[in-house]
Design a protein around this motif. Sequence first.
Motif, short mmCIF file in Angstrom:
data_model
loop_
_atom_site.label_atom_id
_atom_site.label_comp_id
_atom_site.label_asym_id
_atom_site.label_seq_id
_atom_site.Cartn_x
_atom_site.Cartn_y
_atom_site.Cartn_z
N GLN A 1 -25.02 11.50 30.86
CA GLN A 1 -24.44 10.65 31.90
C GLN A 1 -24.89 11.08 33.28
O GLN A 1 -25.03 10.27 34.18
CB GLN A 1 -22.91 10.74 31.78
CG GLN A 1 -22.22 9.45 32.08
CD GLN A 1 -21.23 9.60 33.18
OE1 GLN A 1 -20.90 10.72 33.58
NE2 GLN A 1 -20.76 8.49 33.70
N GLN B 1 -27.74 7.74 36.46
CA GLN B 1 -26.30 7.93 36.24
C GLN B 1 -25.66 8.83 37.27
O GLN B 1 -24.48 8.71 37.53
CB GLN B 1 -26.04 8.52 34.84
CG GLN B 1 -25.94 7.48 33.77
CD GLN B 1 -27.26 7.27 33.08
OE1 GLN B 1 -28.31 7.61 33.62
NE2 GLN B 1 -27.24 6.72 31.89
N PRO C 1 -24.12 6.29 40.29
CA PRO C 1 -23.90 4.96 39.74
C PRO C 1 -23.95 3.91 40.84
O PRO C 1 -23.67 4.23 42.00
CB PRO C 1 -22.49 5.03 39.13
CG PRO C 1 -22.07 6.44 39.22
CD PRO C 1 -22.95 7.14 40.19
N PRO C 2 -24.30 2.67 40.48
CA PRO C 2 -24.37 1.63 41.49
C PRO C 2 -23.02 1.40 42.15
O PRO C 2 -21.98 1.70 41.55
CB PRO C 2 -24.80 0.40 40.70
CG PRO C 2 -24.42 0.70 39.29
CD PRO C 2 -24.52 2.17 39.13
N LYS D 1 -19.67 -0.06 43.23
CA LYS D 1 -18.75 -0.79 42.37
C LYS D 1 -18.89 -2.29 42.59
O LYS D 1 -18.91 -2.76 43.72
CB LYS D 1 -17.33 -0.35 42.69
CG LYS D 1 -16.30 -0.86 41.69
CD LYS D 1 -14.98 -0.17 41.95
CE LYS D 1 -13.82 -1.13 42.06
NZ LYS D 1 -13.86 -2.32 41.30
N ALA D 2 -19.01 -2.98 41.48
CA ALA D 2 -19.10 -4.44 41.58
C ALA D 2 -17.80 -4.98 42.18
O ALA D 2 -16.74 -4.39 42.03
CB ALA D 2 -19.32 -5.04 40.20
N GLY E 1 -14.88 -9.82 37.45
CA GLY E 1 -14.43 -10.06 36.09
C GLY E 1 -12.96 -10.37 35.96
O GLY E 1 -12.51 -10.75 34.90
N VAL E 2 -12.23 -10.25 37.01
CA VAL E 2 -10.79 -10.39 36.88
C VAL E 2 -10.41 -11.85 37.03
O VAL E 2 -10.72 -12.47 38.03
CB VAL E 2 -10.05 -9.55 37.93
CG1 VAL E 2 -8.57 -9.56 37.66
CG2 VAL E 2 -10.58 -8.14 37.91
N SER F 1 -18.06 -1.46 35.25
CA SER F 1 -17.96 -1.68 36.69
C SER F 1 -16.69 -2.44 37.04
O SER F 1 -16.26 -2.46 38.18
CB SER F 1 -19.19 -2.45 37.19
OG SER F 1 -19.14 -3.77 36.70
N ARG F 2 -16.05 -3.05 36.02
CA ARG F 2 -14.80 -3.77 36.30
C ARG F 2 -13.58 -2.88 36.15
O ARG F 2 -12.47 -3.29 36.49
CB ARG F 2 -14.67 -4.96 35.34
CG ARG F 2 -15.51 -6.14 35.76
CD ARG F 2 -15.34 -7.30 34.80
NE ARG F 2 -16.03 -7.00 33.55
CZ ARG F 2 -15.47 -7.07 32.37
NH1 ARG F 2 -14.22 -7.44 32.24
NH2 ARG F 2 -16.16 -6.78 31.30
N CYS F 3 -13.75 -1.68 35.61
CA CYS F 3 -12.61 -0.80 35.37
C CYS F 3 -11.91 -0.45 36.69
O CYS F 3 -12.56 -0.12 37.68
CB CYS F 3 -13.07 0.49 34.68
SG CYS F 3 -11.74 1.70 34.42
N VAL G 1 -13.52 5.38 41.55
CA VAL G 1 -13.37 4.20 40.70
C VAL G 1 -14.74 3.53 40.65
O VAL G 1 -15.07 2.71 41.51
CB VAL G 1 -12.31 3.24 41.26
CG1 VAL G 1 -12.15 2.04 40.34
CG2 VAL G 1 -10.98 3.95 41.42
N ALA H 1 -18.40 2.68 37.84
CA ALA H 1 -18.83 2.54 36.45
C ALA H 1 -19.10 3.90 35.80
O ALA H 1 -18.79 4.11 34.63
CB ALA H 1 -20.08 1.67 36.38
N GLY H 2 -19.64 4.83 36.58
CA GLY H 2 -19.97 6.14 36.00
C GLY H 2 -18.72 6.88 35.56
O GLY H 2 -18.66 7.41 34.45
N GLU H 3 -17.71 6.91 36.41
CA GLU H 3 -16.46 7.60 36.05
C GLU H 3 -15.77 6.89 34.90
O GLU H 3 -15.21 7.52 34.00
CB GLU H 3 -15.51 7.67 37.26
CG GLU H 3 -16.08 8.37 38.48
CD GLU H 3 -16.29 9.86 38.28
OE1 GLU H 3 -15.99 10.37 37.19
OE2 GLU H 3 -16.77 10.51 39.23
#
Lengths: 163, 338
Positions: free
Chosen positions: A54, A135, A138-139, A141-142, A147-148, B225-227, B260, B262-264
């Motif tokens: 990761q 990793q 990470p990008p 956060k979207a 998605g919600v 990424s939605r978490c 918060v 995707a990696g975490e």
Amino acid sequence: MAELKLIGFLCNWCSYAGADMAGTARMKQPGELRIIRLPCTGRVNPLLILKAFQQGADGVLVSGCHPGDCHYNEGNYYARRRLELLSRMLPAFGIEPERFHFTWVSASEGARWADVVTQFTRKIEAMGKMSGAEQGTPPAKASCEAGVGAPDEQTGSEDAVPA
Amino acid sequence: MSDIVSIIQRVLGEVDLVLGWTATGAGGVAAPDRFQTAAEAERAVFNATCVHNLAVHLPRLKDKTVGIVAKGCDSRSVAQLIQEREIDRDRVKVIGVHGLGGMIDVRKIWRLHGYGVPVDARIDSLFIDGREVDRKEYLRQKCLGCRDTVPVVHDKLFEAQGPPITGIAEAATVEAILPGTGLGASLTAAEAMSAAGEDESRPLSELFANMNPTERRLFWREQYSRCIRCYACREACPMCFCRDVCIMQTTDPHWTGAGVDAGEAEMMQLIRVNHLAGRCTGCGECERACPVGIPLMLLMNEQNQVIEDLFGYRAGTDPEARPPLLTFDIKGDSRSEK
């Protein structure tokens, strides 16, 4: 190509001594592998391997005493089960199972160690770096909307818990 | 159908409280509840929306004797908790529900008919807003392949007398592309399908099975990424009972950071999968509880299958069994030796 990151988790009693032997005997071996010494392969929490991937490792090698030769009698037997399970789970996590290898090298097998490292490194070189393997960073956060659906409704009383 | 109220009232004579359901959810769907007196138990219901795995509450009620209404899948969690000495068999009375015809996915109903629409989900028929509909189209995904119709552990049996589950798996295709939970999951499924380049009518699990590791890595990155790190997956899991010392939240050892992203989130789920190896009974509560619809059961089901293939073991089917990762077989385990 950027340099590969290969991590090796080696048991103190057999493989680490074997690797040491390969070194003192000045056997030729590739230098990409970064070795981490552990007391026993039984100490290898599968999460150590997953965390390594990761954080951007391109390959992880675990090596310990041959079955029957464990310094703690049975540590490598437990490891064998855990690592077998892990290697079968890697594809589901999105990691090519070939990037993970676990094997046994004893303290007297310096030549075998050099061979294991060379083959493993060549194999990962052929596969290249893990694509999309940034990793470590990470990008961003979207956005939450991605998605919600209707968050207020989803948390309806269906999930109410007895107090 | 025998009466769930009278069964609970009878069990109340032997225990401090009984865990069950009342029809107090939106539109009359079931919500978990606890009953301490015969009068309180009058409210109890059992219908096809009683999806929750109530075993999650048992480790927190160790100081009491508890009765619990458990479907076949839930009873495996109870058996697993007994195996792990987390609960005492003598202090738990299990009202096993037998003969269910699969449970209803109320999120599926809400998505198609609106949130809070009146639902009358009987064991053998389904009425939405007063009109009867084909209940097969609203069954939960996990019920379609049910292998646990008979409770593993039980003290009393409640005969639900639902229709047989066999043979309905093919019929239930509506919305089968979604993992059966989050309302917002359609976007995800579309992404998954574009990744796999396949048509929409196939279940997500099938699409996932056809992805290569790189596609899966991107698939999970997108999912994670939605978490929002609400830990609902952990809280809903009957097997995640080390509440105060969960390594997902400790800084020593520091497996996950506080971010918060995707990696975490990925690391969190890797921890969960790992810690549930040989323990997950496949109840699906983590996925059902996830507010953003991450299909967590893709990982859990995969691992359960691998463990069954490797060790011939299914968690929660025998409270006396030896967990496969706490033992070894000197000869038999050498199959993969290189």
